[in-house]
Design a protein around this motif. Structure first.
Motif, mmCIF file in Angstrom:
data_model
loop_
_atom_site.group_PDB
_atom_site.id
_atom_site.type_symbol
_atom_site.label_atom_id
_atom_site.label_comp_id
_atom_site.label_asym_id
_atom_site.label_seq_id
_atom_site.Cartn_x
_atom_site.Cartn_y
_atom_site.Cartn_z
ATOM 1 N N SER A 178 0.823 -1.209 0.000
ATOM 2 C CA SER A 178 0.000 0.000 0.000
ATOM 3 C C SER A 178 0.855 1.257 0.000
ATOM 4 O O SER A 178 0.412 2.320 -0.450
ATOM 5 C CB SER A 178 -0.934 0.007 1.215
ATOM 6 O OG SER A 178 -0.190 -0.112 2.424
ATOM 7 N N VAL A 213 2.897 1.211 -4.027
ATOM 8 C CA VAL A 213 2.158 1.381 -5.280
ATOM 9 C C VAL A 213 1.065 2.435 -5.132
ATOM 10 O O VAL A 213 0.957 3.356 -5.943
ATOM 11 C CB VAL A 213 1.534 0.051 -5.738
ATOM 12 C CG1 VAL A 213 0.672 0.253 -6.984
ATOM 13 C CG2 VAL A 213 2.632 -0.978 -6.023
ATOM 14 N N GLU A 214 0.255 2.331 -4.091
ATOM 15 C CA GLU A 214 -0.902 3.219 -3.970
ATOM 16 C C GLU A 214 -0.512 4.628 -3.527
ATOM 17 O O GLU A 214 -0.859 5.608 -4.183
ATOM 18 C CB GLU A 214 -1.903 2.606 -2.983
ATOM 19 C CG GLU A 214 -2.517 1.319 -3.511
ATOM 20 C CD GLU A 214 -3.523 0.708 -2.542
ATOM 21 O OE1 GLU A 214 -4.398 -0.020 -3.004
ATOM 22 O OE2 GLU A 214 -3.414 0.975 -1.319
ATOM 23 N N SER A 262 -3.738 -3.725 0.326
ATOM 24 C CA SER A 262 -3.596 -3.217 -1.044
ATOM 25 C C SER A 262 -3.987 -4.257 -2.078
ATOM 26 O O SER A 262 -3.169 -4.675 -2.898
ATOM 27 C CB SER A 262 -2.151 -2.774 -1.285
ATOM 28 O OG SER A 262 -1.252 -3.848 -1.036
ATOM 29 N N ASP A 281 -3.359 -3.379 -6.085
ATOM 30 C CA ASP A 281 -2.044 -2.942 -6.564
ATOM 31 C C ASP A 281 -1.757 -3.372 -7.999
ATOM 32 O O ASP A 281 -1.290 -2.561 -8.822
ATOM 33 C CB ASP A 281 -0.935 -3.428 -5.627
ATOM 34 C CG ASP A 281 -0.971 -4.931 -5.373
ATOM 35 O OD1 ASP A 281 -1.978 -5.587 -5.710
ATOM 36 O OD2 ASP A 281 0.013 -5.459 -4.808
#
Length: 311
Positions: free
Chosen positions: A76, A79-80, A117, A120
């Motif tokens: 998380s 990538v996010e 996540s 992703d």
């Protein structure tokens, strides 16, 4: 057995000794596991603190100097949260890096939504040029991290999980491996969901393909397996957002009559803490849940075929 994360930190430490072009970039997470490596290579083990946007931005800068950065934190946060930096500092600048996550989907369920996540891989699918590895065992994780580190200047995402299959199943990157063959459909099991999938389809006449690399998607492998079956019924069993690979499967089979059932983490937020095992069960990704949904999907095909034969 060690975890994928433990294996990664050991392998990355060894790779720093082997290849002077490699650098490891951290944002506190796992920094304690790289203490010796940082002492041996203070210019190539960089901890930026709790600054995930800087984490990716620094990796882009290192790549522009000719280094091959290995960037690591929870999914998380890799990538996010810094997605804009992934898009601009890596993709837009056309430089490579190896992003290695821990805490896949709901592995860190006790950490709450900030540490989950499941979207992703779907998010990375909005960007071009990514290779995505989803190992199912620490041995596979080691092999794929080594492959990614040596993979020129490509952009590679290695998705590590606390979940693991009982035994490794080596697969050449970018290919699906046939685990068993059947005639009534094809089930593609991704990474750490292989064991649950095999338990779920016990006694069912289906082909099972195993994928530890999902991007590029092995369209030729899926097409060959589906074409050899009596019906091109395909089930995707993925440990992240449901439907993530469905467009790729549909594209692979576009000129064949087919059906696709996508199984993965539900889009609705599961507002519970619990354990990763409990989350898998709640999302229907344990053996019992997979058996129920795969069985219903295949039974519907048989019923439809029988009905079509009635005149």
């Amino acid at each position: 057995m060690d975890t994928m994360r433990e294996r990664f930190t050991a392998v990355a430490t060894a790779l720093l000794d082997e290849d002077p072009r490699l650098a490891v970039v951290l944002a506190v997470i796992s920094a304690d596991r790289f203490t010796d490596a940082a002492r041996a290579h203070p210019d190539r083990v960089i901890d930026v603190g709790i600054r995930e946007q800087l984490l990716v931005g620094a990796a882009g800068g290192l790549a522009l100097t000719g280094l091959r950065p290995i960037v690591h934190t929870f999914g998380s946060f890799l990538v996010e949260r810094p997605f804009e930096q992934v898009k601009l500092d890596l993709v837009h600048q056309e430089v490579g890096a190896v992003l290695v996550t821990a805490g896949a989907s709901y592995d860190i369920s006790a950490g709450g939504r900030t540490h989950q996540s499941p979207g992703d891989v779907a998010l990375l699918d909005t960007l071009p040029g990514w290779t995505v590895h989803v190992p199912g065992h620490p041995d596979e994780a080691e092999a794929l991290v080594r492959h990614a580190a040596a993979d020129g200047d490509h952009r590679v995402y290695v998705r590590l999980s606390e979940q693991s299959n009982r035994a490794p199943l080596p697969v050449p990157p970018g290919r699906f491996r046939t685990v068993r063959q059947g005639r009534s459909g094809v089930v593609v099991a991704v990474g750490p969901l292989l064991d649950a999938t095999l338990e779920a389809v016990a006694g069912l006449d289906v082909t099972v393909l195993y994928a530890s690399t999902v991007r590029p998607f092995d369209a030729a492998g899926l097409r060959a397996a589906a074409g050899a079956a009596e019906r091109a019924d395909v089930v995707l069993v993925e440990p992240y957002l449901t439907g993530t690979s469905a467009p790729f499967a549909n594209d692979a089979l576009m000129d064949l009559p087919h059906r696709v059932l996508a199984l993965g983490t539900a889009r609705e937020e599961l507002r519970r803490y619990g354990t990763s095992r409990e989350h898998a069960r709640a999302h229907g990704l344990d053996a019992a849940g997979l058996r129920r949904r795969i069985g219903s999907f295949l039974a519907a095909a048989r019923t439809g075929a029988a009905t079509a034969g009635v005149r």
